[in-house]
Scaffold this active site. Structure first.
Site, PDB file in Angstrom:
ATOM      1  N   SER C  46     -86.353 -12.040 -55.208  1.00  0.00           N
ATOM      2  CA  SER C  46     -87.800 -12.196 -55.391  1.00  0.00           C
ATOM      3  C   SER C  46     -88.469 -10.835 -55.504  1.00  0.00           C
ATOM      4  O   SER C  46     -89.398 -10.659 -56.296  1.00  0.00           O
ATOM      5  CB  SER C  46     -88.395 -12.983 -54.225  1.00  0.00           C
ATOM      6  OG  SER C  46     -87.881 -14.295 -54.218  1.00  0.00           O
ATOM      7  N   ASN C  47     -88.015  -9.862 -54.723  1.00  0.00           N
ATOM      8  CA  ASN C  47     -88.566  -8.517 -54.839  1.00  0.00           C
ATOM      9  C   ASN C  47     -88.129  -7.828 -56.113  1.00  0.00           C
ATOM     10  O   ASN C  47     -88.716  -6.828 -56.515  1.00  0.00           O
ATOM     11  CB  ASN C  47     -88.158  -7.679 -53.622  1.00  0.00           C
ATOM     12  CG  ASN C  47     -88.907  -8.112 -52.387  1.00  0.00           C
ATOM     13  OD1 ASN C  47     -90.092  -7.880 -52.276  1.00  0.00           O
ATOM     14  ND2 ASN C  47     -88.226  -8.792 -51.477  1.00  0.00           N
ATOM     15  N   LYS C 165     -79.076 -17.224 -47.553  1.00  0.00           N
ATOM     16  CA  LYS C 165     -80.211 -16.371 -47.190  1.00  0.00           C
ATOM     17  C   LYS C 165     -81.402 -17.282 -47.014  1.00  0.00           C
ATOM     18  O   LYS C 165     -81.793 -17.996 -47.945  1.00  0.00           O
ATOM     19  CB  LYS C 165     -80.526 -15.362 -48.303  1.00  0.00           C
ATOM     20  CG  LYS C 165     -81.789 -14.543 -47.981  1.00  0.00           C
ATOM     21  CD  LYS C 165     -82.298 -13.705 -49.148  1.00  0.00           C
ATOM     22  CE  LYS C 165     -83.570 -12.957 -48.731  1.00  0.00           C
ATOM     23  NZ  LYS C 165     -84.202 -12.240 -49.855  1.00  0.00           N
TER      24      LYS C 165
END
Lengths: 289, 289, 289, 289
Positions: C46-47, C165
């Site tokens: 996502s980052n 995760k």
């Protein structure tokens, strides 16, 4: 069957400065509103700060209201509590106090346990015990629990349950309820924000916070729709969205009471923790009025 | 400052078959649990069906509980109501009934108006008036309102507010509260599901539904953590997730009471609309036990 | 089985001023971070603005990253797409580009259809086709879909699925997954906000946005926990909640990139519609740094 | 300004058994539907599995559709992507492929960063670059992000933005948008479930999954409303709630495609992870048909 057509304001409960109950102002406000062609009043709804009142204060409020409500207008009493037993007791007391019908908010604290079975058992026990007809009340923004069409249809299947006030704004759901519930089951819009859309799919009227401060405007939407004057109904509907949002979702009962003060009725304070609106919000509210 | 370390069961309120209050069974259950090294009891929490009881029944429940709770164990009384005034009255009555501290659930019906200011005004008024210290209670699954770390830190800034029970499970938030709130502010895990994670970031203990039926297991997690025996703590923590979920999120107070019946305590019925668990669910529950 | 212990930064993808991909800055950032004892890198999380990149840009990013990532550190590649077929193709291409394992975000656009069956079919098809092991990625704040413990346990039952995760922060769920999933299934905290709580219930490490800008602090929490130095671990954990929230939930990737710029790495712009942080936010961020 | 009055089906994208794109079936389905007085077609909407297609497949789909769509019917192309740059490229390519207008779903992956500013910057950049007019698309059930009336009104303030498809069902919001957005801004209902309520407050038509399988019924509601025949409109509206829910919220695109197969059109498979409906669901669906 008791007819629920038309427009009903959910009356705020009046408090003195020290937050004590003011039966006088309750009566005065109703007498002021009696000049309009409203079909009646909801006493002890969300705008009536139902959760802020003791059982005894609720009864006193109903008695005061009934004194001021003419016989040809309905008194709807909000009697929903978390337990079935307390809801039954309050519903019986409300009938004694002169309520024509009771409106029962669903229990919601134990959200995870409020299965359709639990809801049906609850409402049917209340309907069985109540001496007056029962209206279902769905108010997801406050309860955090949105009863489904299937829930409502299952609940409606009792001869003493006559209608629904839905404040959730899902008109597709309301249409589904009207189509599938028993013949004669009456649906009321729970907010002026979707009055016309609700009427368009078969709702018979509305219980509208806005009807406390703009009763004629609400009645005009209803009348224009009944007359088949659609352009007028649509224009009237579009005009009140912002003001309606101001006294409901955005700034709530404190804003509604402030608007009543401004219009020559008695608003007065809410019970804490509800806070008075700020000066800044008051300015915006006056512009909308 | 009153110390909140350790494990506390939030005691279910006992009802007879006709749903009337049974002070006898409340006392008996506490006497049974007194054999464990619990730090005290929460009376009138969510598992105590607080919203199902009248003011008078709440006081009777507190008196009955205090008779059975030894002086060296704390009685925490749940006294949160929707209005500030009623919360104050109940908190004062709870102190008279022997509560060492009161735990105050946030008002939540008017969700849209529960700004940080409204919450602070509410809690500080209660803390100012209460004769015993105040614990903040955050229970978003039931209230539909999740107080933020900033809300809680702002509320905590009153000398008579000593701690927080957080049932939301957001341990990052709890860590933030512990780091930023005044020195000595005590955080309690609100569910056994995250007891060890909460202890790991600085919580001092827990108020755990599971502690009613598996008190030693909960105490063992706490002890293993205190002893620095991490492998043991982790294994014990992992083992109870499913049983804990069964008597909390999944099947709620009816399952907790059913488990108590099974274990030689008195569970008994919940007040309607809470429904008894089905035979099928009962089987699954017994397997987990 | 591939070991996932330790701390992994989810590397932002570097763009030039015109938003074109900058492989040079990707390599430089990794080379800068290689000085720390990180276990590897997540590329295209996502980052990493995974949803902003074309298939071809994703492959270029992976190739650039692999050039800079030493052989003894893992390259985890984010390869989740909405369709199973595209996810398979990207996972195969990622392995060719040198990924040691792929991390697969769940499809979420058709939320209402993402039953446990649909999720299992999806993940097993990907696991079957992928040439490297698969890690499940749950990121409810972005996808709007929170996979349950039962979902994850069902999905984990494939020999090529090795871990999870979880960025949701529900550590009770993580504990349940660890307890019930197959032996050796590895759970990674998805945010530094709950690193220590996750470690306490058995997580093996974390993939942490914060590790891009405070790698040593994250490693210190991990090390203190591994050493059994609990007071130190707890203090370190509490200290980073605010900074972590700043570069994740509050201000997101733009704040993370701004912080990287400030620390001598290359942050650069995000792709629009992501907006640069305001000067006001930048000041607050610098204070936190 | 391009007129959007009337009913538009959002065409499912046809796939062969191996999930490859079938331009033939796309054309055939449109040719079948051309017999109805539909105003045009939405290609690449949520029912068109937009998120399952590569850029190149999207262009092929648009070309195939345009071949079958007569000049006097509109082709609306869904072109929303997560990045502004990709949305612009796809919008330009859609115009080249013959789209009369593009419908742009809001980016939603970085929910926390999608401020009103970010949304306005995104939409205005697309509107500025697009060679055809832009329609805003709000689809909260899929994106998890519900644009507010204020967001939409701010976005609408660009000469190349002509309307809104709202699938959220909040008709009060639609009324507010119609009242406050620039004159001529056109709102389309995004689901048949609230077609009549939306028309009642000023919507000009609808883009309705149901119009793929019950085009005449949808057209009849629209016509009855236009004729001022309110009883007929209401009855028609109530009748289709259940079938509409079946092919939208409840069972989604797989049910819609299954219904199309049943009615002599080509439904075919969805791309995985979307699963075919079960035999049990198929039976219920056939009953509703």
């Amino acid at each position: 069957m008791l007819q629920l057509n038309g427009i009903f304001p959910p009356l705020p409960t009046s408090f003195n400065k020290d937050e004590s109950l003011s039966e006088k102002h309750i009566r005065n406000n109703i007498e002021f509103l009696n000049q309009y062609s409203l079909s009646g009043y909801l006493i002890l709804g969300s705008n009536g700060e139902l959760v802020m009142l003791s059982h005894e204060e609720k009864i006193r409020t109903l008695h005061a209201a009934r004194e001021a409500i003419p016989k040809d207008k309905l008194m709807i009493a909000g009697t929903g509590c978390e337990s079935t037993r307390e809801t039954i007791i309050l519903s019986k007391d409300a009938a004694i106090a002169g309520a024509d019908t009771v409106m029962v908010l669903n229990p919601s604290y134990y959200k995870g346990q409020m299965s359709q079975t639990a809801l049906v058992v609850h409402y049917h026990a209340v309907a069985e015990a109540s001496d007056v007809p029962v209206i279902i009340y769905n108010m997801p923004a406050n309860t955090g629990l949105d009863m489904t069409a299937a829930d409502i249809i299952a609940i409606s299947d009792h001869p003493n349950i006559i209608g629904l006030k839905d404040s959730g704004g899902n008109v597709a759901k309301m249409a589904d309820v009207i189509f599938k519930a028993k013949k004669g089951f009456q649906v009321l819009a729970g907010s002026a924000g979707f009055l016309l859309p609700a009427l368009s799919i078969g709702a018979v009227g509305g219980i509208l916070a806005l009807a406390n401060i703009a009763p004629q405007h609400c009645l005009d939407i209803y009348q224009a729709f009944s007359d088949g004057d659609f352009n007028r109904a649509r224009n009237l509907q579009q005009e009140i969205i912002s003001l309606n949002a101001a006294v409901t979702r955005n700034w709530g009962v404190p804003a509604l009471k402030s608007a009543m003060d401004h219009m020559g009725m008695y608003g007065g304070p809410c019970r804490k923790p509800l806070q008075p609106i700020s000066e800044d919000v008051k300015k915006k509210l006056l512009q909308l009025l």
